[in-house]
Write a protein that holds these residues in place. Structure first.
Motif, PDB file in Angstrom:
ATOM      1  N   VAL A 221      35.811  44.940  11.638  1.00 55.50           N
ATOM      2  CA  VAL A 221      35.525  46.269  11.079  1.00 55.50           C
ATOM      3  C   VAL A 221      36.340  46.491   9.809  1.00 55.50           C
ATOM      4  O   VAL A 221      35.824  46.983   8.794  1.00 55.50           O
ATOM      5  N   ASN A 222      37.608  46.109   9.855  1.00 57.08           N
ATOM      6  CA  ASN A 222      38.467  46.264   8.670  1.00 57.08           C
ATOM      7  C   ASN A 222      37.984  45.393   7.512  1.00 57.08           C
ATOM      8  O   ASN A 222      37.983  45.828   6.352  1.00 57.08           O
ATOM      9  N   LEU A 223      37.579  44.161   7.827  1.00 55.45           N
ATOM     10  CA  LEU A 223      37.058  43.267   6.787  1.00 55.45           C
ATOM     11  C   LEU A 223      35.788  43.837   6.161  1.00 55.45           C
ATOM     12  O   LEU A 223      35.586  43.746   4.946  1.00 55.45           O
ATOM     13  N   LEU A 224      34.959  44.427   6.995  1.00 53.02           N
ATOM     14  CA  LEU A 224      33.708  45.006   6.498  1.00 53.02           C
ATOM     15  C   LEU A 224      33.986  46.204   5.594  1.00 53.02           C
ATOM     16  O   LEU A 224      33.386  46.333   4.517  1.00 53.02           O
ATOM     17  N   ARG A 225      34.906  47.043   6.007  1.00 48.98           N
ATOM     18  CA  ARG A 225      35.261  48.204   5.172  1.00 48.98           C
ATOM     19  C   ARG A 225      35.866  47.751   3.843  1.00 48.98           C
ATOM     20  O   ARG A 225      35.559  48.309   2.784  1.00 48.98           O
ATOM     21  N   LEU A 226      36.721  46.737   3.911  1.00 43.71           N
ATOM     22  CA  LEU A 226      37.354  46.220   2.698  1.00 43.71           C
ATOM     23  C   LEU A 226      36.314  45.591   1.772  1.00 43.71           C
ATOM     24  O   LEU A 226      36.340  45.809   0.549  1.00 43.71           O
ATOM     25  N   ALA A 227      35.392  44.832   2.347  1.00 41.49           N
ATOM     26  CA  ALA A 227      34.336  44.203   1.541  1.00 41.49           C
ATOM     27  C   ALA A 227      33.470  45.262   0.866  1.00 41.49           C
ATOM     28  O   ALA A 227      33.087  45.119  -0.302  1.00 41.49           O
ATOM     29  N   CYS A 228      33.175  46.332   1.593  1.00 38.47           N
ATOM     30  CA  CYS A 228      32.387  47.426   1.011  1.00 38.47           C
ATOM     31  C   CYS A 228      33.150  48.091  -0.132  1.00 38.47           C
ATOM     32  O   CYS A 228      32.576  48.383  -1.191  1.00 38.47           O
ATOM     33  N   ALA A 229      34.444  48.322   0.075  1.00 42.01           N
ATOM     34  CA  ALA A 229      35.262  48.970  -0.959  1.00 42.01           C
ATOM     35  C   ALA A 229      35.308  48.117  -2.226  1.00 42.01           C
ATOM     36  O   ALA A 229      35.148  48.627  -3.346  1.00 42.01           O
ATOM     37  N   ARG A 230      35.513  46.824  -2.051  1.00 41.88           N
ATOM     38  CA  ARG A 230      35.559  45.925  -3.215  1.00 41.88           C
ATOM     39  C   ARG A 230      34.220  45.899  -3.942  1.00 41.88           C
ATOM     40  O   ARG A 230      34.159  45.933  -5.176  1.00 41.88           O
TER      41      ARG A 230
ATOM     42  N   SER B 288      25.875  41.587  14.410  1.00 38.76           N
ATOM     43  CA  SER B 288      25.431  40.420  13.629  1.00 38.76           C
ATOM     44  C   SER B 288      24.988  40.815  12.230  1.00 38.76           C
ATOM     45  O   SER B 288      25.396  40.204  11.233  1.00 38.76           O
ATOM     46  N   LEU B 289      24.134  41.827  12.161  1.00 41.57           N
ATOM     47  CA  LEU B 289      23.608  42.224  10.852  1.00 41.57           C
ATOM     48  C   LEU B 289      24.724  42.667   9.917  1.00 41.57           C
ATOM     49  O   LEU B 289      24.734  42.318   8.731  1.00 41.57           O
ATOM     50  N   LEU B 290      25.651  43.438  10.448  1.00 39.68           N
ATOM     51  CA  LEU B 290      26.718  43.947   9.581  1.00 39.68           C
ATOM     52  C   LEU B 290      27.713  42.854   9.199  1.00 39.68           C
ATOM     53  O   LEU B 290      28.202  42.826   8.065  1.00 39.68           O
ATOM     54  N   VAL B 291      27.987  41.946  10.111  1.00 41.25           N
ATOM     55  CA  VAL B 291      28.848  40.805   9.763  1.00 41.25           C
ATOM     56  C   VAL B 291      28.180  39.954   8.681  1.00 41.25           C
ATOM     57  O   VAL B 291      28.843  39.446   7.771  1.00 41.25           O
ATOM     58  N   ASP B 292      26.866  39.837   8.760  1.00 41.41           N
ATOM     59  CA  ASP B 292      26.130  39.054   7.756  1.00 41.41           C
ATOM     60  C   ASP B 292      26.257  39.639   6.351  1.00 41.41           C
ATOM     61  O   ASP B 292      26.070  38.926   5.363  1.00 41.41           O
ATOM     62  N   THR B 293      26.550  40.925   6.265  1.00 38.48           N
ATOM     63  CA  THR B 293      26.657  41.528   4.929  1.00 38.48           C
ATOM     64  C   THR B 293      27.954  41.144   4.222  1.00 38.48           C
ATOM     65  O   THR B 293      28.024  41.205   2.989  1.00 38.48           O
ATOM     66  N   ILE B 294      28.977  40.740   4.976  1.00 40.59           N
ATOM     67  CA  ILE B 294      30.303  40.530   4.375  1.00 40.59           C
ATOM     68  C   ILE B 294      30.284  39.479   3.255  1.00 40.59           C
ATOM     69  O   ILE B 294      30.765  39.757   2.151  1.00 40.59           O
ATOM     70  N   PRO B 295      29.738  38.273   3.482  1.00 44.42           N
ATOM     71  CA  PRO B 295      29.727  37.297   2.376  1.00 44.42           C
ATOM     72  C   PRO B 295      28.928  37.784   1.169  1.00 44.42           C
ATOM     73  O   PRO B 295      29.277  37.469   0.022  1.00 44.42           O
ATOM     74  N   LEU B 296      27.879  38.547   1.415  1.00 43.26           N
ATOM     75  CA  LEU B 296      27.073  39.065   0.305  1.00 43.26           C
ATOM     76  C   LEU B 296      27.832  40.148  -0.456  1.00 43.26           C
ATOM     77  O   LEU B 296      27.756  40.234  -1.683  1.00 43.26           O
ATOM     78  N   LEU B 297      28.578  40.957   0.280  1.00 38.92           N
ATOM     79  CA  LEU B 297      29.398  41.993  -0.359  1.00 38.92           C
ATOM     80  C   LEU B 297      30.548  41.384  -1.155  1.00 38.92           C
ATOM     81  O   LEU B 297      30.969  41.932  -2.175  1.00 38.92           O
ATOM     82  N   GLU B 298      31.058  40.259  -0.687  1.00 41.51           N
ATOM     83  CA  GLU B 298      32.207  39.623  -1.343  1.00 41.51           C
ATOM     84  C   GLU B 298      31.798  38.699  -2.495  1.00 41.51           C
ATOM     85  O   GLU B 298      32.648  38.125  -3.162  1.00 41.51           O
TER      86      GLU B 298
ATOM     87  N   ALA C  72      19.780  38.740   0.605  1.00 44.29           N
ATOM     88  CA  ALA C  72      20.310  40.107   0.567  1.00 44.29           C
ATOM     89  C   ALA C  72      19.191  41.134   0.680  1.00 44.29           C
ATOM     90  O   ALA C  72      19.313  42.133   1.402  1.00 44.29           O
ATOM     91  N   GLU C  73      18.097  40.879  -0.013  1.00 45.08           N
ATOM     92  CA  GLU C  73      16.966  41.816   0.031  1.00 45.08           C
ATOM     93  C   GLU C  73      16.400  41.937   1.444  1.00 45.08           C
ATOM     94  O   GLU C  73      16.138  43.040   1.933  1.00 45.08           O
ATOM     95  N   LEU C  74      16.244  40.792   2.097  1.00 45.48           N
ATOM     96  CA  LEU C  74      15.727  40.808   3.474  1.00 45.48           C
ATOM     97  C   LEU C  74      16.695  41.513   4.417  1.00 45.48           C
ATOM     98  O   LEU C  74      16.283  42.305   5.274  1.00 45.48           O
ATOM     99  N   LEU C  75      17.968  41.229   4.248  1.00 46.59           N
ATOM    100  CA  LEU C  75      18.973  41.836   5.122  1.00 46.59           C
ATOM    101  C   LEU C  75      18.999  43.352   4.954  1.00 46.59           C
ATOM    102  O   LEU C  75      19.058  44.102   5.938  1.00 46.59           O
ATOM    103  N   LEU C  76      18.924  43.807   3.727  1.00 50.43           N
ATOM    104  CA  LEU C  76      18.921  45.251   3.471  1.00 50.43           C
ATOM    105  C   LEU C  76      17.666  45.908   4.044  1.00 50.43           C
ATOM    106  O   LEU C  76      17.728  47.015   4.589  1.00 50.43           O
ATOM    107  N   ASN C  77      16.541  45.221   3.936  1.00 47.79           N
ATOM    108  CA  ASN C  77      15.302  45.750   4.528  1.00 47.79           C
ATOM    109  C   ASN C  77      15.432  45.870   6.044  1.00 47.79           C
ATOM    110  O   ASN C  77      14.974  46.851   6.644  1.00 47.79           O
ATOM    111  N   LEU C  78      16.049  44.866   6.652  1.00 46.53           N
ATOM    112  CA  LEU C  78      16.251  44.914   8.102  1.00 46.53           C
ATOM    113  C   LEU C  78      17.177  46.063   8.489  1.00 46.53           C
ATOM    114  O   LEU C  78      16.933  46.765   9.473  1.00 46.53           O
ATOM    115  N   LEU C  79      18.228  46.251   7.701  1.00 44.50           N
ATOM    116  CA  LEU C  79      19.173  47.328   7.996  1.00 44.50           C
ATOM    117  C   LEU C  79      18.506  48.701   7.951  1.00 44.50           C
ATOM    118  O   LEU C  79      18.890  49.618   8.681  1.00 44.50           O
ATOM    119  N   GLU C  80      17.513  48.828   7.095  1.00 40.32           N
ATOM    120  CA  GLU C  80      16.830  50.116   6.965  1.00 40.32           C
ATOM    121  C   GLU C  80      15.607  50.229   7.877  1.00 40.32           C
ATOM    122  O   GLU C  80      14.954  51.264   7.912  1.00 40.32           O
TER     123      GLU C  80
END
Length: 234
Positions: free
Chosen positions: A211-220, A145-155, A126-134
């Protein structure tokens, strides 16, 4: 000396052993231009033969930033389309040589994330992924790819991404992924005979659903993060 240097670049090289012998001469004579040219030729030859790890190593040795970038791009796009990382052993051992090209830095760092994630070592992943995103070195085609990779970490029930970082992911969704999707849609309208898939990505059969899954994962995750972070403060 200049004539000798030029002649060395014109020698037909049939094997890598030959190439290394000529490079040894170049090194002793300090024929830097000849050395770089020979390495570039070997890189292109290896790439044509689909020996991508070899090609990358030769390209790095040639110090040709543009060619290194083009090979790194090829490897990243192959992953985006297939989910397979080519020449993992070479990428894993690039080390400081990655700094020859921002694209190679991105490839090496994403590979590190990929390794952590495969081992289910989620906190450093997660730390590496967030660093890459920024970072400012993300190829446009790699945003999905990067944003899809966040979904399991968000969930994850045990949050790996906190409130502020989740907001950043949402921001990237709106400012990076959505414009890319719109651009691809417009391209498809102009070229209706091209394949239907908006983004050529092995995990994106249905972009709207992702996109919907990503938004939902972020909301949760925001809900969980608010509770946990408030609990820690209190």
């Amino acid at each position: 000396m200049a004539t000798l240097e030029m002649l060395l670049t014109k020698i037909p090289i049939k094997t890598e052993k030959q190439a290394l012998k000529i490079l040894d001469i170049c090194s002793k004579k300090q024929f830097i231009n000849a050395e770089e040219e020979i390495c570039k030729v070997q890189a292109k030859k290896s790439f044509t033969e689909e020996r991508y790890g070899n090609a990358l190593e030769w390209a790095i040795r040639s110090r040709d930033t543009l060619y290194v970038t083009s090979i790194a791009d090829y490897l990243l796009k192959h992953y985006v389309q297939t989910g397979d990382i080519l020449c993992p052993d070479v990428i894993a051992n690039i080390g400081a040589k990655m700094f020859i090209s921002p694209r190679l830095v991105f490839l090496a760092k994403y590979f590190d994330f990929y390794q952590f994630y495969r081992k289910k070592d989620l906190l450093p992943a997660a730390e590496l992924l967030l660093n890459l995103l920024e970072s400012e070195i993300i190829p446009e085609y790699f945003w999905p790819s990067l944003l899809v990779d966040t979904i399991p970490l968000l969930e994850s029930k045990d949050p790996k991404i906190f409130f502020k970082e989740t907001c950043c992911i949402l921001q990237h969704l709106e400012s990076n992924l959505m414009p890319l999707i719109e651009k691809k849609k417009k391209h498809m309208e102009k070229h209706p005979n091209e394949p239907i898939n908006i983004l050529k990505h092995y995990r994106l059969d249905n972009v709207e659903q992702i996109v919907n899954l990503l938004r939902l994962a972020c909301a949760r995750n925001l809900s969980r993060a608010i509770i946990i972070e408030n609990t820690l403060i209190n």
